[in-house]
Design an enzyme around this catalytic site. Structure first.
Site, short mmCIF file in Angstrom:
data_model
loop_
_atom_site.label_atom_id
_atom_site.label_comp_id
_atom_site.label_asym_id
_atom_site.label_seq_id
_atom_site.Cartn_x
_atom_site.Cartn_y
_atom_site.Cartn_z
NE ARG A 39 -4.00 1.71 2.44
CZ ARG A 39 -4.12 2.84 3.60
NH1 ARG A 39 -3.19 2.76 4.43
NH2 ARG A 39 -4.86 3.54 3.60
CG HIS A 84 -1.25 5.40 -0.02
ND1 HIS A 84 -1.89 5.91 1.09
CD2 HIS A 84 -2.05 4.64 -0.45
CE1 HIS A 84 -3.25 5.21 1.23
NE2 HIS A 84 -3.29 4.55 0.06
CG ASP A 85 6.09 7.18 -3.01
OD1 ASP A 85 6.44 8.45 -2.59
OD2 ASP A 85 7.20 6.78 -3.54
N GLY A 100 4.29 11.21 -8.35
CA GLY A 100 4.96 10.21 -8.79
C GLY A 100 5.88 9.43 -8.00
CG ASP A 158 8.41 11.53 -5.18
OD1 ASP A 158 7.78 10.81 -4.32
OD2 ASP A 158 8.17 12.81 -5.48
CG ASN A 175 -0.90 8.71 3.37
OD1 ASN A 175 -1.21 7.54 2.85
ND2 ASN A 175 -0.05 9.68 2.88
N PRO A 218 -7.56 8.21 -3.61
CG PRO A 218 -7.96 6.56 -4.99
CD PRO A 218 -7.11 7.35 -4.69
CG HIS A 268 -8.19 -3.34 -1.25
ND1 HIS A 268 -9.28 -2.52 -1.44
CD2 HIS A 268 -7.07 -2.78 -1.15
CE1 HIS A 268 -8.81 -1.31 -1.05
NE2 HIS A 268 -7.47 -1.49 -0.96
CB THR A 269 -6.43 -10.33 -2.65
OG1 THR A 269 -6.55 -11.77 -2.39
CG2 THR A 269 -5.17 -10.00 -3.13
CG ASP A 306 -10.05 -12.30 0.17
OD1 ASP A 306 -11.09 -12.81 0.60
OD2 ASP A 306 -9.22 -12.76 -0.48
CB THR A 362 -7.33 -16.56 0.86
OG1 THR A 362 -7.84 -15.61 -0.40
CG2 THR A 362 -8.21 -17.87 0.43
#
Length: 319
Positions: free
Chosen positions: A60, A64-65, A70, A72, A92, A161, A191-192, A239, A242
């Site tokens: 994740r 988020h980076d 970009g 970075d 965050n 988002p 998100h599995t 999930d 699993t």
């Protein structure tokens, strides 16, 4: 034949993403830091063995980076008295985690090749290793990114988002970083693995009925009280089937109206993404292939290369 197909895919991605990403290569550190991959993988493996959820958390961080100006490494910069970073941005704060593991990886890499590998590249490799360790697909990571000397909380707030997003918001957020609807659906398959806090899905399990399996709602309500301020940080697996294995069950869940987050179920709710979700629910190898393609494409988003940025000694602060 497989290598030919891979070459075609990489050529296509480079053509799409422009000259800056064309400077990223899979063999960037082959001479300057030959022990990079084994060093990173060793630390990631230990961290995931200690806490399985950490694999999802590290993956994740890459999302988020890359979504904020970009890929970075700007996400890692700590706030100071004169600088506000991205860690306290809405998506965050009290949510993004695994920064201590990144510190450990950076320290280990600095021991084998000091001053060579950027924090941005360390994160790209870490994200791949996290997926593989939890049973997901493998791929060659393109490297050569440098680290930003600044960050933007405002950009983080506007670019990442939230879990309340509808399909149009998701599509536009991903389009803004050069990713298609198909890329968006494939990447959402991350998100599995991992877990979400009660605050992220409370509104869905109490207010949504048309596109939510009633048994899932009931199960989740047991650990997520209706009133805000009570049990806010209680966790639930994204999930249910699993939760610690990287597979296509996330999409099978969506077809059964068992997406935990509002934004998850938006992918299968009578809209333009339905057919993609259905195909991934039926064909795990198709999902794996498209996930890899999208991860490479996302990793190509506006990297700092050449003499831009720097190679941080400590991921939490500029040199």
């Amino acid at each position: 034949m497989a290598s030919f197909k891979t070459a075609i895919v990489l050529f296509f991605l480079v053509s799409l993403t422009g000259s800056s990403s064309a400077q990223l290569t899979t063999g960037f550190y082959s001479k300057s830091c030959p022990k990079l991959y084994e060093t990173v993988k060793s630390v990631v493996h230990s961290a995931v063995q200690k806490e399985t959820r950490m694999g999802a958390s590290l993956l994740r961080l890459f999302f988020h980076d890359c979504f904020v100006n970009g890929c970075d490494g700007s996400l890692f910069l700590d706030d100071t008295s004169t600088f506000t970073g991205e860690k306290r941005a809405q998506q965050n704060f009290n949510s993004a985690r695994g920064f201590e593991v990144i510190d450990d990886i950076k320290s280990a890499v600095e021991k084998v090749c000091p001053g060579i590998v950027s924090c941005a590249d360390i994160l790209a490799v870490t994200a791949r290793d996290s997926v593989v360790i939890l049973g997901g697909p493998n791929w060659d990571v393109k490297l050569g990114r440098r680290d930003a000397r600044t960050a933007s909380q405002a950009a983080a707030n506007s670019s990442i988002p939230p879990p309340t997003s509808n399909l149009n918001r998701l599509i536009s957020s991903f389009t803004a970083v050069g990713l298609s609807t198909k890329d968006m659906v494939a990447l959402s398959g991350a998100h599995t693995i991992g877990q979400a806090r009660c605050t992220s899905f409370r509104a869905r399990i109490y207010n949504e009925t048309n596109n939510l399996d009633s048994s899932l709602a009931k199960t989740r309500q047991n650990n997520c009280p209706r009133n805000s301020g009570s049990g806010d940080n209680n966790l639930a697996p994204l999930d249910l089937q699993t939760p610690t294995y990287f597979d296509n069950h996330y999409f099978i869940n969506l077809v059964s109206k068992k997406g935990l987050l509002h934004s998850d179920q938006q992918l299968f709710n009578g809209g333009s993404a339905d057919s993609i979700v259905k195909s991934y629910s039926d064909n795990p190898s198709s999902f794996a292939t498209d996930f890899v393609t999208a991860m490479i494409k996302m990793g190509d988003n506006r990297p700092l290369t050449g003499s831009k940025g720097e190679i941080r000694k400590n991921c939490r602060r500029i040199n």
